[in-house]
Design an enzyme around this catalytic site. Sequence first.
Site, PDB file in Angstrom:
ATOM      1  CE  LYS A 202       9.266  11.402   2.611  1.00 24.35           C
ATOM      2  NZ  LYS A 202      11.119  10.796   2.839  1.00 24.35           N
ATOM      3  CD  GLU A 208       6.433   1.669  -8.560  1.00 24.63           C
ATOM      4  OE1 GLU A 208       5.649   2.812  -8.819  1.00 24.63           O
ATOM      5  OE2 GLU A 208       6.860   0.141  -9.111  1.00 24.63           O
ATOM      6  N   GLY A 266      10.187   6.798   4.713  1.00 21.40           N
ATOM      7  CA  GLY A 266       8.799   6.169   3.897  1.00 21.40           C
ATOM      8  C   GLY A 266       9.025   4.816   4.697  1.00 21.40           C
ATOM      9  NE  ARG A 267      14.414   1.415   5.434  1.00 21.91           N
ATOM     10  CZ  ARG A 267      14.704   2.872   4.383  1.00 21.91           C
ATOM     11  NH1 ARG A 267      14.144   3.003   3.366  1.00 21.91           N
ATOM     12  NH2 ARG A 267      16.196   3.222   4.409  1.00 21.91           N
ATOM     13  CD  GLU A 352      13.654   1.048   0.515  1.00 22.06           C
ATOM     14  OE1 GLU A 352      12.766   1.387   2.088  1.00 22.06           O
ATOM     15  OE2 GLU A 352      12.879   0.700  -0.305  1.00 22.06           O
ATOM     16  CG  HIS A 383       2.957 -28.017   9.700  1.00 18.84           C
ATOM     17  ND1 HIS A 383       2.683 -29.340   9.528  1.00 18.84           N
ATOM     18  CD2 HIS A 383       2.912 -27.140  11.061  1.00 18.84           C
ATOM     19  CE1 HIS A 383       2.246 -29.523  10.777  1.00 18.84           C
ATOM     20  NE2 HIS A 383       2.324 -27.707  11.904  1.00 18.84           N
ATOM     21  CE  LYS A 503      11.926   4.094  -6.916  1.00 16.64           C
ATOM     22  NZ  LYS A 503      11.722   5.425  -6.297  1.00 16.64           N
TER      23      LYS A 503
HETATM   24  C1  G6Q Z   1      10.947   3.838   2.224  1.00 19.81           C
HETATM   25  C2  G6Q Z   1      11.125   3.804   0.790  1.00 19.81           C
HETATM   26  C3  G6Q Z   1      10.387   3.476  -0.056  1.00 19.81           C
HETATM   27  C4  G6Q Z   1       8.992   4.115  -0.730  1.00 19.81           C
HETATM   28  C5  G6Q Z   1       7.785   4.062  -1.819  1.00 19.81           C
HETATM   29  C6  G6Q Z   1       7.117   4.806  -1.795  1.00 19.81           C
HETATM   30  O1  G6Q Z   1      11.334   3.998   3.101  1.00 19.81           O
HETATM   31  O2  G6Q Z   1      11.130   5.261   0.409  1.00 19.81           O
HETATM   32  O3  G6Q Z   1       9.691   2.358   0.137  1.00 19.81           O
HETATM   33  O4  G6Q Z   1       7.695   4.502   0.248  1.00 19.81           O
HETATM   34  O5  G6Q Z   1       8.799   4.353  -2.638  1.00 19.81           O
HETATM   35  O6  G6Q Z   1       7.567   6.182  -1.847  1.00 19.81           O
HETATM   36  P1  G6Q Z   1       5.839   7.139  -1.738  1.00 19.81           P
HETATM   37  O7  G6Q Z   1       5.451   7.165  -0.792  1.00 19.81           O
HETATM   38  O8  G6Q Z   1       6.827   8.527  -2.203  1.00 19.81           O
HETATM   39  O9  G6Q Z   1       5.447   6.696  -3.600  1.00 19.81           O
END
Ligand code: G6Q
Length: 539
Positions: A202, A208, A266-267, A352, A383, A503
């Site tokens: 996003k 990462e 994001g989620r 989250e 199990h 972070k």
């Molecule tokens: C979700 C968070 C988080 C996000 C990641 C990746 O709700 O905001 O999990 O999706 O940190 O972020 P980017 O899509 O910006 O790389």
Amino acid sequence: MADKWANLDDAMTASRKKTIAELFAEDPDRAKRFSVEAAGWFLDYSKNRVDRAAMKSLVKLAEESGLKDEIERMFTGEKINRTENRAVLHTALRNCDPAAKVFVDGKDVMPDVRATLARMGDFADRVRTGKWRGYTGKRIRYVVNIGIGGSDLGPVMANLALTPYAKRSLRFFFVSNVDSTHLAETLRAVKPAETLFIVASKTFTTQETMSNARAAREWLVGRLPGVNPNDVVSRHFVAVSTNADEVSKFGIDTANMFGFWDWVGGRYSLPSAIGLSLMIAIGRANYAKFLKGYWKMDCHFRTAKFEKNMPVIMALLGILYSDGYGAETYCCLPYDQYLARFPAYLQQMDMESNGKGVDRDGKPVSRATGPIAWGEPGTNGQHSFYQLIHQGTHLIPCDFIGCCKTHNPIGDLHDKLMANLFAQTEALAFGKTAEQCRAEGVPEELVPFKTFTGNRPTNTLLCKELVPETLGALIALYEHKVFTQGVILNIYSFDQWGVQLGKVLAKGVLADLTAEKPAGGHDGSTAQLIARYRAAVGR
Ligand code: G6Q
């Protein structure tokens, strides 16, 4: 005004009166009475510690939390994510009403949503039919999604869940971890000239993802020697992002960028362009069905009365156990191998969102907020950790998820799988008394060990078959459950400030790991770890 939480006290008083077994004994219609259907899912919640009085009190709790208005605020684009000043409109992404208009800051977002979906569809078609080719003219055979968190967990979960609908000649990989092993093992499995990388981020600034994307670009350029790197990137990299500037800087033509918007968290972003890898896998028609499933559950959530509203019922039962009984966790147990990653996906969605310590006024909360979500595919769990759920001292409410038909019928395996699911819920609810053990001839000294208390609550979610539509609906069910709990708990569910501190600190630590002379300033433990690491790698 009376405290809304008095309703939970009332629910608890009713709930404690009788065991689940007693509740079934007194009401022959209990199973029917405590079941609802929506968007292809059947929820049997009769094996919970609730009677009609308890449910009535819980529904009042939802009403007195202003849930009805909050639902409307979300669906109509109000900026309910106040700490980020954003609307929360993942529901617009799957709004299948061709006449729908949804406004943010006076602008209807639906035309952009539809246009992006159409562009994704065109692109997915081109990859699937071989019209989109790699630089050397070869067909794309491998698709690597590079993303993390919300830009990874959804695509991973859904690509596995909808494997029966995937084009098998394409192989999909998901690289998320900044651990180089993740990328290295993926690159070993793909061929450069036949690989498409989707950089899904996003913000397009996530450490990462950008580190992995740059490394993948370097790898690819290095393996197609003599070719202008820009040409390699333009045929083998596309982006899913809200940040056109950063996408361009990376070298990806914004014509190959699929956008989304700041009102998609994001989620909650799987039904946005973040679902591009899924669309390539299952095709645009199946993807449309997937969105339709979401939408059906959205409509149910928005319009059904709370006492018949599946996400609301699940949310209220969750509140009963976490805030009433003090259960710290709940377990999600899909009896379908294709849903193996669903618990991990749910973990982010729930924890989250509702893992918060202050209320909407910024004051420390006085009640337990979001529970810990965990789980594994069903029979594997049996199990492993089910022992604790059956006989341990913790109360672990469980959601059992099953599909009546399998995509892969082999002998009687599916009957056995489902028998296990149903039997587990029966065992948890009704247990086994000492008398029953004795009647079976269990030696007296073993009776305490072989007794099951029962009265352990479960929900059972059943669908006919795991198809794109039912998957979409299942995801929306949990999204709205989490939303409902956030409203009742009076917390903000759509921000995630708790992920920031680590972070930021990692940047300073990284500088100290690599600098000739570390700046220091860390606590004793962190300083020691940094020193040890530096010594081990010879710095
Ligand atoms: C979700 C968070 C988080 C996000 C990641 C990746 O709700 O905001 O999990 O999706 O940190 O972020 P980017 O899509 O910006 O790389």
